[in-house]
Design a protein around this motif. Sequence first.
Motif, PDB file in Angstrom:
ATOM      1  N   LEU A  39     -31.199 -47.077   0.781  1.00 54.23           N
ATOM      2  CA  LEU A  39     -31.491 -48.334   0.086  1.00 54.23           C
ATOM      3  C   LEU A  39     -30.246 -48.797  -0.675  1.00 54.23           C
ATOM      4  N   THR A  40     -29.880 -50.059  -0.475  1.00 53.83           N
ATOM      5  CA  THR A  40     -28.706 -50.628  -1.141  1.00 53.83           C
ATOM      6  C   THR A  40     -28.963 -52.091  -1.478  1.00 53.83           C
ATOM      7  N   PRO A  41     -28.641 -52.536  -2.693  1.00 53.74           N
ATOM      8  CA  PRO A  41     -28.760 -53.979  -2.985  1.00 53.74           C
ATOM      9  C   PRO A  41     -27.832 -54.766  -2.071  1.00 53.74           C
ATOM     10  N   VAL A  42     -28.236 -55.954  -1.671  1.00 51.11           N
ATOM     11  CA  VAL A  42     -27.383 -56.782  -0.823  1.00 51.11           C
ATOM     12  C   VAL A  42     -26.123 -57.161  -1.597  1.00 51.11           C
ATOM     13  N   ALA A  43     -25.043 -57.408  -0.856  1.00 52.08           N
ATOM     14  CA  ALA A  43     -23.747 -57.686  -1.482  1.00 52.08           C
ATOM     15  C   ALA A  43     -23.800 -58.905  -2.392  1.00 52.08           C
ATOM     16  N   ASP A  44     -24.635 -59.892  -2.036  1.00 49.97           N
ATOM     17  CA  ASP A  44     -24.715 -61.113  -2.835  1.00 49.97           C
ATOM     18  C   ASP A  44     -25.229 -60.819  -4.247  1.00 49.97           C
ATOM     19  N   THR A  45     -26.144 -59.858  -4.362  1.00 53.81           N
ATOM     20  CA  THR A  45     -26.671 -59.487  -5.684  1.00 53.81           C
ATOM     21  C   THR A  45     -25.572 -58.916  -6.572  1.00 53.81           C
ATOM     22  N   LEU A  46     -24.731 -58.041  -6.001  1.00 58.92           N
ATOM     23  CA  LEU A  46     -23.646 -57.440  -6.776  1.00 58.92           C
ATOM     24  C   LEU A  46     -22.621 -58.494  -7.190  1.00 58.92           C
ATOM     25  N   ARG A  47     -22.293 -59.411  -6.264  1.00 57.87           N
ATOM     26  CA  ARG A  47     -21.342 -60.487  -6.590  1.00 57.87           C
ATOM     27  C   ARG A  47     -21.887 -61.362  -7.703  1.00 57.87           C
ATOM     28  N   ARG A  48     -23.186 -61.653  -7.647  1.00 50.20           N
ATOM     29  CA  ARG A  48     -23.799 -62.524  -8.654  1.00 50.20           C
ATOM     30  C   ARG A  48     -23.737 -61.880 -10.044  1.00 50.20           C
ATOM     31  N   TYR A  49     -23.989 -60.579 -10.117  1.00 50.43           N
ATOM     32  CA  TYR A  49     -23.930 -59.901 -11.410  1.00 50.43           C
ATOM     33  C   TYR A  49     -22.497 -59.866 -11.943  1.00 50.43           C
ATOM     34  N   ARG A  50     -21.518 -59.678 -11.049  1.00 52.55           N
ATOM     35  CA  ARG A  50     -20.124 -59.682 -11.483  1.00 52.55           C
ATOM     36  C   ARG A  50     -19.746 -61.035 -12.086  1.00 52.55           C
ATOM     37  N   ARG A  51     -20.083 -62.117 -11.379  1.00 52.52           N
ATOM     38  CA  ARG A  51     -19.747 -63.455 -11.866  1.00 52.52           C
ATOM     39  C   ARG A  51     -20.481 -63.757 -13.171  1.00 52.52           C
ATOM     40  N   ARG A  52     -21.745 -63.372 -13.225  1.00 47.05           N
ATOM     41  CA  ARG A  52     -22.537 -63.660 -14.426  1.00 47.05           C
ATOM     42  C   ARG A  52     -21.983 -62.900 -15.635  1.00 47.05           C
ATOM     43  N   HIS A  53     -21.610 -61.642 -15.436  1.00 50.62           N
ATOM     44  CA  HIS A  53     -21.098 -60.851 -16.549  1.00 50.62           C
ATOM     45  C   HIS A  53     -19.778 -61.423 -17.066  1.00 50.62           C
ATOM     46  N   LEU A  54     -18.898 -61.824 -16.156  1.00 49.99           N
ATOM     47  CA  LEU A  54     -17.619 -62.406 -16.561  1.00 49.99           C
ATOM     48  C   LEU A  54     -17.835 -63.703 -17.336  1.00 49.99           C
ATOM     49  N   LYS A  55     -18.769 -64.517 -16.864  1.00 48.07           N
ATOM     50  CA  LYS A  55     -19.072 -65.776 -17.560  1.00 48.07           C
ATOM     51  C   LYS A  55     -19.630 -65.512 -18.958  1.00 48.07           C
ATOM     52  N   LEU A  56     -20.516 -64.518 -19.084  1.00 52.04           N
ATOM     53  CA  LEU A  56     -21.079 -64.188 -20.393  1.00 52.04           C
ATOM     54  C   LEU A  56     -20.001 -63.660 -21.343  1.00 52.04           C
ATOM     55  N   CYS A  57     -19.064 -62.879 -20.812  1.00 52.70           N
ATOM     56  CA  CYS A  57     -17.971 -62.378 -21.642  1.00 52.70           C
ATOM     57  C   CYS A  57     -17.175 -63.535 -22.236  1.00 52.70           C
ATOM     58  N   ARG A  58     -16.929 -64.551 -21.429  1.00 49.78           N
ATOM     59  CA  ARG A  58     -16.199 -65.723 -21.920  1.00 49.78           C
ATOM     60  C   ARG A  58     -16.989 -66.456 -22.999  1.00 49.78           C
ATOM     61  N   LEU A  59     -18.302 -66.579 -22.779  1.00 48.81           N
ATOM     62  CA  LEU A  59     -19.138 -67.276 -23.770  1.00 48.81           C
ATOM     63  C   LEU A  59     -19.226 -66.491 -25.074  1.00 48.81           C
TER      64      LEU A  59
END
Length: 383
Positions: A311-331
């Motif tokens: 079982l593995t999360p799809v790659a899109d899920t991991l990319r989305r969390y990376r982008r979201r975390h970076l955006k939150l860090c900026r905010l």
Amino acid sequence: MGNRESRERRRKEEAREALISCIDYERITDPAELFSASIECERGVLWKESVQRFALRRALNCAELSRELRDGSYRKRPAQHFLLHERGKARRISAVHFRDRVVQKSLCRNSLVPLLSRGLIYDNSATLEGRGTEFARTRFAKHLRRAWGRWGSAGYLVHYDFRSYFASIDQKRAMGRLEGKLLGLCRNEEEVLSARRVLWLARQFICEEDRGLGLGNQTSQIVAVEYASPIDHMICEVLRLGLSGRYMDDGYVFCPDGDAARVALGAIEAKAASIGLALHPRKCGIEPAQHVHVFLKYRYQIDSRSGEVRLTPVADTLRRYRRRHLKLCRLVAEGKVGIDSLEQSETSFRSVVKIATDRDRLEREMSEEFAANRRSERRTSSR
């Protein structure tokens, strides 16, 4: 024969006794039940002004709501609508006013959820306590292992999805099924009157849209989970294919061979049409069980030698969390959001990979990336 009939009558009576509280309008509208429901509704939204205003006079507001519900003067306020853009798709959300959410919570908790969930198959999940995405993903993996153990490479998977599921649900049909279940519990005129009042209240939430059900409220969720239940029972009881499940509008069934899979998909399409639903042509198909499958944003791959499922999360899920975390860090660095939002995002990621085969590796890699994001934004903000 007499003993069998006696047992059947006893089982029906026991089932009725277990559900008799579902037609108790007085319990649904009890001030104490509304008080408890209002506390549950506050979770995650206590920062809103409307929620705070209700909480300041909670006991008085609940007593007033109870009076309106019992004398028939209660009227649900029109829902607020807005578009939510998620992964490139716009969804029309129907937001219920907090005052009405309290009533809705009590209605669902004391009547709709216990009544409608009783007729669901075990593998029909979503919105039910203890049966969320983690439960559905775990069951899919278990069914894949069992299918491989029974049929090996001869087995096939049928996956299906309904087109515009919430918008396609027939309000009249949904209310008719709810009415049949509620009135079926009644034994006298007093119980019928109470059940009619429950139906009157449920209709205000279920039939608020011009067509279909509104996204974003609890009554729509539980009604939608139950609406396609005839398809689940047809798969299990008529086709005798027990390795099946459904999470809202995403369903699957494992079959012993390709012919059985084609028969199953045709039967599902016909049964869906009989209740006013249509299958999504791009999201339905038949594929060998040994292929890599995607269900609820997880990839499943069977090991042909050991029979274990990876079982593995799809790659899109991991990319989305990376982008979201970076955006939150900026905010956070700009002072626009609190550090708690960042911590919640990281906790959310850990829950997403909870059942992944490589959970430790994924958590370690993402933790390193999260830490790098924090350091990067700290340096940026200190300049």
